[in-house]
Design a protein around this motif. Structure first.
Motif, PDB file in Angstrom:
ATOM      1  N   UNK A  24       0.767  -1.214   0.348  1.00 48.51           N
ATOM      2  CA  UNK A  24      -0.436  -0.007  -0.115  1.00 48.51           C
ATOM      3  C   UNK A  24       1.003   1.491  -0.330  1.00 48.51           C
ATOM      4  N   UNK A  25       1.502   1.275   0.614  1.00 50.72           N
ATOM      5  CA  UNK A  25       2.919   2.858   0.627  1.00 50.72           C
ATOM      6  C   UNK A  25       3.553   2.977  -0.457  1.00 50.72           C
ATOM      7  N   UNK A  26       3.650   1.500  -0.899  1.00 49.33           N
ATOM      8  CA  UNK A  26       4.173   1.721  -2.746  1.00 49.33           C
ATOM      9  C   UNK A  26       3.581   2.116  -2.988  1.00 49.33           C
ATOM     10  N   UNK A  27       2.320   1.855  -3.536  1.00 49.66           N
ATOM     11  CA  UNK A  27       1.107   2.747  -4.408  1.00 49.66           C
ATOM     12  C   UNK A  27       0.713   3.590  -4.063  1.00 49.66           C
ATOM     13  N   UNK A  28       0.821   3.634  -2.812  1.00 50.41           N
ATOM     14  CA  UNK A  28       0.750   5.253  -2.598  1.00 50.41           C
ATOM     15  C   UNK A  28       1.182   6.207  -3.738  1.00 50.41           C
ATOM     16  N   UNK A  29       2.954   6.348  -3.018  1.00 52.12           N
ATOM     17  CA  UNK A  29       4.218   7.027  -3.575  1.00 52.12           C
ATOM     18  C   UNK A  29       4.186   6.972  -4.735  1.00 52.12           C
ATOM     19  N   UNK A  30       3.596   5.887  -5.319  1.00 56.23           N
ATOM     20  CA  UNK A  30       3.983   6.225  -6.980  1.00 56.23           C
ATOM     21  C   UNK A  30       3.676   7.018  -7.602  1.00 56.23           C
ATOM     22  N   UNK A  31       1.356   6.364  -7.211  1.00 53.21           N
ATOM     23  CA  UNK A  31       0.396   7.195  -8.292  1.00 53.21           C
ATOM     24  C   UNK A  31       0.744   8.944  -7.299  1.00 53.21           C
ATOM     25  N   UNK A  32       1.104   9.226  -5.819  1.00 54.55           N
ATOM     26  CA  UNK A  32       1.359  10.209  -6.540  1.00 54.55           C
ATOM     27  C   UNK A  32       2.668  11.359  -7.044  1.00 54.55           C
ATOM     28  N   UNK A  34       3.394  10.288  -9.787  1.00 48.45           N
ATOM     29  CA  UNK A  34       2.531  10.273 -11.530  1.00 48.45           C
ATOM     30  C   UNK A  34       1.627  11.665 -11.023  1.00 48.45           C
ATOM     31  N   UNK A  35       0.743  11.625  -9.836  1.00 47.79           N
ATOM     32  CA  UNK A  35      -0.146  13.031 -10.716  1.00 47.79           C
ATOM     33  C   UNK A  35       0.815  14.379 -10.233  1.00 47.79           C
ATOM     34  N   UNK A 277      -3.743   3.168 -17.534  1.00 50.24           N
ATOM     35  CA  UNK A 277      -3.056   2.716 -18.917  1.00 50.24           C
ATOM     36  C   UNK A 277      -3.705   4.372 -19.336  1.00 50.24           C
ATOM     37  N   UNK A 278      -4.858   4.728 -19.334  1.00 53.54           N
ATOM     38  CA  UNK A 278      -5.303   6.052 -19.861  1.00 53.54           C
ATOM     39  C   UNK A 278      -5.563   6.350 -18.585  1.00 53.54           C
ATOM     40  N   UNK A 279      -5.549   6.267 -17.674  1.00 52.27           N
ATOM     41  CA  UNK A 279      -5.905   7.643 -16.388  1.00 52.27           C
ATOM     42  C   UNK A 279      -4.595   8.535 -15.382  1.00 52.27           C
ATOM     43  N   UNK A 280      -3.426   7.324 -16.019  1.00 58.09           N
ATOM     44  CA  UNK A 280      -2.258   7.829 -15.200  1.00 58.09           C
ATOM     45  C   UNK A 280      -0.643   7.467 -16.336  1.00 58.09           C
ATOM     46  N   UNK A 281      -0.838   6.991 -16.888  1.00 58.37           N
ATOM     47  CA  UNK A 281       0.369   6.446 -17.657  1.00 58.37           C
ATOM     48  C   UNK A 281      -0.139   7.432 -19.293  1.00 58.37           C
TER      49      UNK A 281
END
Length: 315
Positions: A24-32, A34-35, A277-281
């Motif tokens: 969960x922390x890894x996912x949060x950091x990666x998407x944060x 990315x944003x 893929x469409x929302x982030x990448x």
């Protein structure tokens, strides 16, 4: 109306990414991160095009609006997705869920139309260079941008108005991180045929026809480039549309993978991760593509940074 043994759904729970546990922390950091990259890169594009005078031409005006749709679309989804990762699930009212879907669909549709408009701009620049100034002036480019927004809002509003008339009874959770159309229709207990037909019609106007138009314009572009006698002239002509072509491949490649490739709505995990893929990448790649491949954007960014440095040193 709901049956006697069914409860009317008032809130919808988004289950997000269940079972993350220690990841969960890894996912949060990666998407944060990315944003942050999406916001920073696209805001930079908008700022540069707005400030630098020689970039105030149709191609870069379209790019500025494309960057704006990237920001709006990801902001519709990512902040809530980050919250879902932290607290395991998200909660929205039925109206809130439909509102999120409305915003997401509208911004995505505008993006598809803008990319098609940009391909028309490149077609005129390469295939009709002598008439480009008259066929693609600021007034016409403004009309094309407004038209993209108007058509998207019109079609999405018609589809979502019908969605508001659906009944939601019994089940009140979606195994997703956003209120996407497929899972929301599956959750409804009403007759879904009309909604599915209208969604199919909308997808033709918003995705299939713009993509077919892009393919057609690039066929003419490539034929025109091949007719250029010198290799240097061919290279120069292709360089004027290479950045846009890369965006077409990124945006439509991810869009087709997520929404047009045949996938059962019941395969929720596959659809969920493909949606990233469409929302982030794609929104993260668009400013990177233009900043790396377009020398005019690079020079404008360097000029803007130098001006900022000079203003700081003069204080």
């Amino acid at each position: 109306m709901c049956e006697a043994n069914q409860t009317k759904v008032l809130q919808i729970y988004l289950l997000g990414f269940r079972g993350l546990n220690k990841f969960k922390p890894l996912f949060f950091i990666v998407f944060l991160l990315s944003y942050i990259v999406i916001l920073g890169g696209n805001i930079l594009i908008i700022t540069v095009v707005s400030v630098v005078d020689h970039l105030k031409i149709p191609m870069f005006i379209f790019l500025k609006h494309l960057a704006a749709t990237d920001i709006l679309m990801t902001t519709t989804v990512l902040p809530m997705m980050l919250n879902i990762i932290l607290v395991q699930e998200g909660t929205l009212s039925v109206f809130g869920c439909i509102t999120q879907l409305y915003c997401f669909a509208t911004f995505g549709s505008v993006q598809c139309l803008l990319i098609a408009v940009m391909s028309y701009d490149r077609y005129l620049a390469i295939c009709k260079p002598l008439r480009y100034a008259s066929l693609m002036n600021p007034h016409i480019s403004f009309q094309l941008v407004i038209g993209s927004w108007f058509l998207s809002i019109l079609l999405v509003s018609a589809e979502l108005t019908l969605m508001c008339q659906l009944n939601f009874c019994g089940l009140n959770y979606i195994d997703h991180f956003l209120c996407d159309l497929g899972p929301l229709i599956e959750l409804s207990t009403s007759n879904k045929l009309t909604s599915m037909i209208l969604d199919f019609i909308s997808s033709i106007f918003m995705v299939s026809l713009p993509f077919a138009f892009i393919v057609m314009t690039y066929i003419y572009i490539f034929i025109t480039i091949l007719k250029i006698s010198s290799a240097n002239g061919q290279k120069k002509a292709f360089s004027t549309c290479s950045s846009h072509l890369a965006i077409v491949c990124t945006s439509y490649g991810t869009l087709i993978t997520v929404y047009l490739m045949p996938t059962d709505y019941s395969e929720v995990n596959i659809n969920k991760y493909k949606s990233l893929l469409y929302i982030v990448v794609a929104p993260m790649m668009n400013p990177i593509i233009y900043s790396l491949r377009n020398p005019e954007i690079q020079r404008a960014v360097h000029k803007l940074l130098n001006n900022v440095k000079m203003s700081k040193t003069s204080i």
